[in-house]
Design a protein around this motif. Structure first.
Motif, PDB file in Angstrom:
ATOM      1  N   UNK A  76      15.468 -28.911  19.060  1.00 15.40           N
ATOM      2  CA  UNK A  76      16.021 -28.883  20.418  1.00 15.40           C
ATOM      3  C   UNK A  76      17.428 -28.299  20.369  1.00 15.40           C
ATOM      4  N   UNK A  77      17.820 -27.516  21.392  1.00 13.99           N
ATOM      5  CA  UNK A  77      19.205 -27.027  21.421  1.00 13.99           C
ATOM      6  C   UNK A  77      20.201 -28.133  21.771  1.00 13.99           C
ATOM      7  N   UNK A  78      19.717 -29.235  22.385  1.00  9.85           N
ATOM      8  CA  UNK A  78      20.624 -30.332  22.744  1.00  9.85           C
ATOM      9  C   UNK A  78      20.574 -31.379  21.638  1.00  9.85           C
ATOM     10  N   UNK A  79      21.407 -31.164  20.631  1.00  3.02           N
ATOM     11  CA  UNK A  79      21.491 -32.067  19.486  1.00  3.02           C
ATOM     12  C   UNK A  79      22.787 -31.775  18.759  1.00  3.02           C
ATOM     13  N   UNK A  80      23.083 -32.615  17.752  1.00  2.52           N
ATOM     14  CA  UNK A  80      24.201 -32.316  16.870  1.00  2.52           C
ATOM     15  C   UNK A  80      23.759 -31.169  15.948  1.00  2.52           C
ATOM     16  N   UNK A  81      24.719 -30.322  15.569  1.00  3.49           N
ATOM     17  CA  UNK A  81      24.396 -29.112  14.795  1.00  3.49           C
ATOM     18  C   UNK A  81      23.585 -29.368  13.526  1.00  3.49           C
ATOM     19  N   UNK A  82      23.701 -30.581  12.952  1.00  2.00           N
ATOM     20  CA  UNK A  82      23.023 -30.874  11.681  1.00  2.00           C
ATOM     21  C   UNK A  82      21.502 -30.749  11.770  1.00  2.00           C
ATOM     22  N   UNK A  83      20.927 -31.015  12.964  1.00  3.86           N
ATOM     23  CA  UNK A  83      19.457 -30.929  13.113  1.00  3.86           C
ATOM     24  C   UNK A  83      18.944 -29.519  12.860  1.00  3.86           C
ATOM     25  N   UNK A  84      19.799 -28.520  13.101  1.00 10.08           N
ATOM     26  CA  UNK A  84      19.414 -27.115  12.882  1.00 10.08           C
ATOM     27  C   UNK A  84      19.941 -26.590  11.548  1.00 10.08           C
ATOM     28  N   UNK A  85      21.159 -27.001  11.185  1.00  6.80           N
ATOM     29  CA  UNK A  85      21.786 -26.472   9.962  1.00  6.80           C
ATOM     30  C   UNK A  85      20.945 -26.714   8.714  1.00  6.80           C
ATOM     31  N   UNK A  86      20.172 -27.800   8.691  1.00  6.36           N
ATOM     32  CA  UNK A  86      19.385 -28.147   7.499  1.00  6.36           C
ATOM     33  C   UNK A  86      18.433 -27.014   7.115  1.00  6.36           C
ATOM     34  N   UNK A  87      17.959 -26.255   8.121  1.00  8.57           N
ATOM     35  CA  UNK A  87      17.071 -25.126   7.811  1.00  8.57           C
ATOM     36  C   UNK A  87      17.853 -24.007   7.134  1.00  8.57           C
ATOM     37  N   UNK A  88      19.070 -23.746   7.639  1.00  7.04           N
ATOM     38  CA  UNK A  88      19.888 -22.662   7.093  1.00  7.04           C
ATOM     39  C   UNK A  88      20.291 -22.967   5.648  1.00  7.04           C
ATOM     40  N   UNK A  89      20.530 -24.263   5.331  1.00  8.66           N
ATOM     41  CA  UNK A  89      20.844 -24.655   3.947  1.00  8.66           C
ATOM     42  C   UNK A  89      19.729 -24.215   2.996  1.00  8.66           C
ATOM     43  N   UNK A  90      18.491 -24.196   3.508  1.00  8.64           N
ATOM     44  CA  UNK A  90      17.324 -23.885   2.672  1.00  8.64           C
ATOM     45  C   UNK A  90      16.997 -22.391   2.687  1.00  8.64           C
ATOM     46  N   UNK A  91      17.825 -21.608   3.371  1.00  9.36           N
ATOM     47  CA  UNK A  91      17.555 -20.166   3.433  1.00  9.36           C
ATOM     48  C   UNK A  91      16.480 -19.825   4.455  1.00  9.36           C
ATOM     49  N   UNK A  92      16.081 -20.803   5.265  1.00 14.17           N
ATOM     50  CA  UNK A  92      15.072 -20.562   6.304  1.00 14.17           C
ATOM     51  C   UNK A  92      15.778 -20.195   7.606  1.00 14.17           C
ATOM     52  N   UNK A  93      15.005 -19.843   8.627  1.00 13.59           N
ATOM     53  CA  UNK A  93      15.612 -19.521   9.916  1.00 13.59           C
ATOM     54  C   UNK A  93      15.344 -20.652  10.906  1.00 13.59           C
ATOM     55  N   UNK A  94      16.096 -20.608  12.012  1.00 17.40           N
ATOM     56  CA  UNK A  94      16.029 -21.655  13.038  1.00 17.40           C
ATOM     57  C   UNK A  94      15.612 -21.030  14.351  1.00 17.40           C
ATOM     58  N   UNK A  95      14.829 -21.763  15.134  1.00 20.88           N
ATOM     59  CA  UNK A  95      14.587 -21.376  16.522  1.00 20.88           C
ATOM     60  C   UNK A  95      14.575 -22.661  17.349  1.00 20.88           C
ATOM     61  N   UNK A  96      14.701 -22.515  18.657  1.00 20.87           N
ATOM     62  CA  UNK A  96      14.848 -23.680  19.529  1.00 20.87           C
ATOM     63  C   UNK A  96      13.759 -23.719  20.586  1.00 20.87           C
ATOM     64  N   UNK A  97      13.490 -24.935  21.065  1.00 21.07           N
ATOM     65  CA  UNK A  97      12.566 -25.150  22.183  1.00 21.07           C
ATOM     66  C   UNK A  97      13.373 -25.866  23.257  1.00 21.07           C
ATOM     67  N   UNK A  98      13.361 -25.349  24.474  1.00 18.55           N
ATOM     68  CA  UNK A  98      14.196 -25.893  25.541  1.00 18.55           C
ATOM     69  C   UNK A  98      13.818 -27.352  25.837  1.00 18.55           C
ATOM     70  N   UNK A  99      14.731 -28.052  26.501  1.00 19.88           N
ATOM     71  CA  UNK A  99      14.517 -29.480  26.789  1.00 19.88           C
ATOM     72  C   UNK A  99      13.770 -29.684  28.107  1.00 19.88           C
ATOM     73  N   UNK A 100      13.256 -30.887  28.258  1.00 18.42           N
ATOM     74  CA  UNK A 100      12.674 -31.348  29.512  1.00 18.42           C
ATOM     75  C   UNK A 100      13.850 -31.835  30.380  1.00 18.42           C
ATOM     76  N   UNK A 101      13.906 -31.408  31.635  1.00 16.07           N
ATOM     77  CA  UNK A 101      15.068 -31.730  32.481  1.00 16.07           C
ATOM     78  C   UNK A 101      15.139 -33.198  32.867  1.00 16.07           C
ATOM     79  N   UNK A 102      14.035 -33.934  32.742  1.00 18.61           N
ATOM     80  CA  UNK A 102      14.061 -35.359  33.082  1.00 18.61           C
ATOM     81  C   UNK A 102      14.450 -36.233  31.888  1.00 18.61           C
ATOM     82  N   UNK A 103      13.765 -36.030  30.753  1.00 16.51           N
ATOM     83  CA  UNK A 103      14.001 -36.913  29.597  1.00 16.51           C
ATOM     84  C   UNK A 103      15.129 -36.395  28.708  1.00 16.51           C
ATOM     85  N   UNK A 104      15.449 -35.101  28.824  1.00 19.88           N
ATOM     86  CA  UNK A 104      16.478 -34.422  28.027  1.00 19.88           C
ATOM     87  C   UNK A 104      16.065 -34.234  26.567  1.00 19.88           C
TER      88      UNK A 104
END
Ligand code: PLP
Length: 386
Positions: A76-104
């Motif tokens: 999710x793009x709405x998170x602390x950066x660490x949820x995505x950075x872990x992929x970059x540490x492994x040499x992998x790439x990151x992509x995001x899925x947008x949030x639900x406007x009700x539950x966030x």
């Protein structure tokens, strides 16, 4: 200033840490496995691996799941950066899925659509990281079903959701996740100062994460390439790290864990009180969780409605000026300069960006008093010109 979060340290916690200080082991002693066993038992998981932070837990979890160059991790793009950075540490790439406007939380229909497109393009993710934002569990069973259909692993970032339940079962039980990660930073639900854990029911994943936590070194002859040369012998069989939790931290964690349910109950109580006190104001309060589930309520976030006629900045500034330590969680990860340099752009995830522009995190912590909460509501009411 009333802070947005604050740890609660008791005499019992201090005594537990003192006991370790006076013992033979400050690290690599018996307190760590004791904390791991208590944590695993509390959530009903087979294995808990305690590490130096949730960031470290996400990293060893990605490595254990085999993430590497050429692979992709979605979150999710709405998170602390660490949820995505872990992929970059492994040499992998990151992509995001947008949030639900009700539950966030990450939108499951958006995830399903993106998976169908990715399968056509032959670019399916290896790992999806659902983030239980503010302590509210994601729609984990739906994500789990998609994971079986599309062949990705579920790495649940439950940094906010220690003590939460989903459909009657504790978050971390592993029913709908390959690995679940907890954070024990002082602003979170329970603390070890710095610290985190990875929970799983898969023995091989647990062993791999335990190995990576400590340099990739093993003293287990069963894992060695040849028989031990003597009692001193060890082998490095992976490239690991020093991500160990100390015994001081683990003793604090085990002492805190005894009060986890009490903390969550108090957070629930305060949140329900906020819901009542804010009902007449032009703010959207957290969307109710489904029956049988429970948010750990790490954060109490409100969204300013259009009819408030005030922008977020002016309300935020008035709250801070009134002694209320409000905050904003989170700046969408894809808009960070580091991620923009990878090709992401503002506008890529409109729900996440609209959420970001309108939210304020109000103070919520277990030792907060009703008088403090009344003060928050009073300053917010004035800031909204009501
Ligand atoms: C706090 C947090 C982390 C990182 O936790 P640390 O223990 O500080 O490394 C990761 N993900 C989320 C969603 C968090 O809130």
């Amino acid at each position: 200033m009333i802070p947005y979060g604050r740890q609660d340290i008791t005499e019992q916690d201090i005594a537990a840490v003192h006991e370790v200080l006076a013992s033979d082991f400050l690290t690599q002693g018996p307190a760590v496995p004791r904390f791991e066993a208590a944590l695993a038992q509390h959530v009903g998981a087979c294995h808990a691996i305690a590490v130096s932070s949730a960031t470290a837990a996400l990293h060893v979890a990605c490595r254990a799941l085999g993430l590497g160059p050429g692979d992709c991790l979605w979150t999710s793009p709405v998170t602390f950066v660490a949820s995505a950075n872990c992929a970059l540490y492994c040499g992998a790439s990151v992509d995001f899925v947008d949030i639900d406007s009700q539950t966030w939380n990450l939108s499951v229909p958006a995830l399903a659509d993106k998976l169908v497109q990715a399968r056509r393009a032959g670019r399916l993710p290896k790992i999806v990281v659902p983030v239980d934002l503010c302590g509210r569990p994601c729609d984990l069973s739906a994500i789990w079903e998609l994971s079986r259909e599309f062949g990705f692993a579920v790495l649940e970032d439950a940094s906010h959701a220690v003590g939460a339940t989903y459909r009657g079962e504790p978050v971390g039980s592993g029913r709908y996740a390959d690995i679940t990660v907890f954070s024990f930073h002082p602003v979170k639900i329970i603390t070890t100062a710095e610290g985190g854990a990875a929970l799983t029911n898969d023995k091989a994943l647990a062993e791999k994460m335990a190995l990576l936590r400590s340099h990739g070194i093993t003293r287990d002859s069963g894992q060695m390439t040849n028989s031990p040369e003597g009692p001193w012998y060890y082998q490095q069989i992976e490239l690991g790290y020093n991500y160990r939790m100390t015994d001081l931290q683990a003793a604090l964690g085990r002492s805190q864990l005894a009060r986890l349910d009490e903390y969550v109950a108090r957070r629930q109580e305060l949140a329900q009180r906020y819901n009542r006190l804010l009902a007449h104001l032009p703010v959207e309060t957290p969307y109710p969780v489904d029956r049988g589930s429970r948010s750990a309520l790490h954060l109490y976030v409100v969204r300013l409605m259009k009819q408030a006629g005030r922008d977020r900045r002016s309300v935020f500034d008035a709250l801070r000026a009134g002694g209320i330590g409000v905050n904003v969680h989170y700046i969408p990860v894809h808009t960070q300069p580091y991620y923009q340099a990878l090709g992401f752009r503002p506008g890529d995830y409109p729900n996440a960006e609209a959420y970001y522009r309108s939210v304020i995190t109000l103070p919520l912590f277990p030792t907060m008093t009703a008088a403090e909460q009344d003060r928050v509501v009073q300053v917010l009411t004035e800031a909204l010109g009501r």
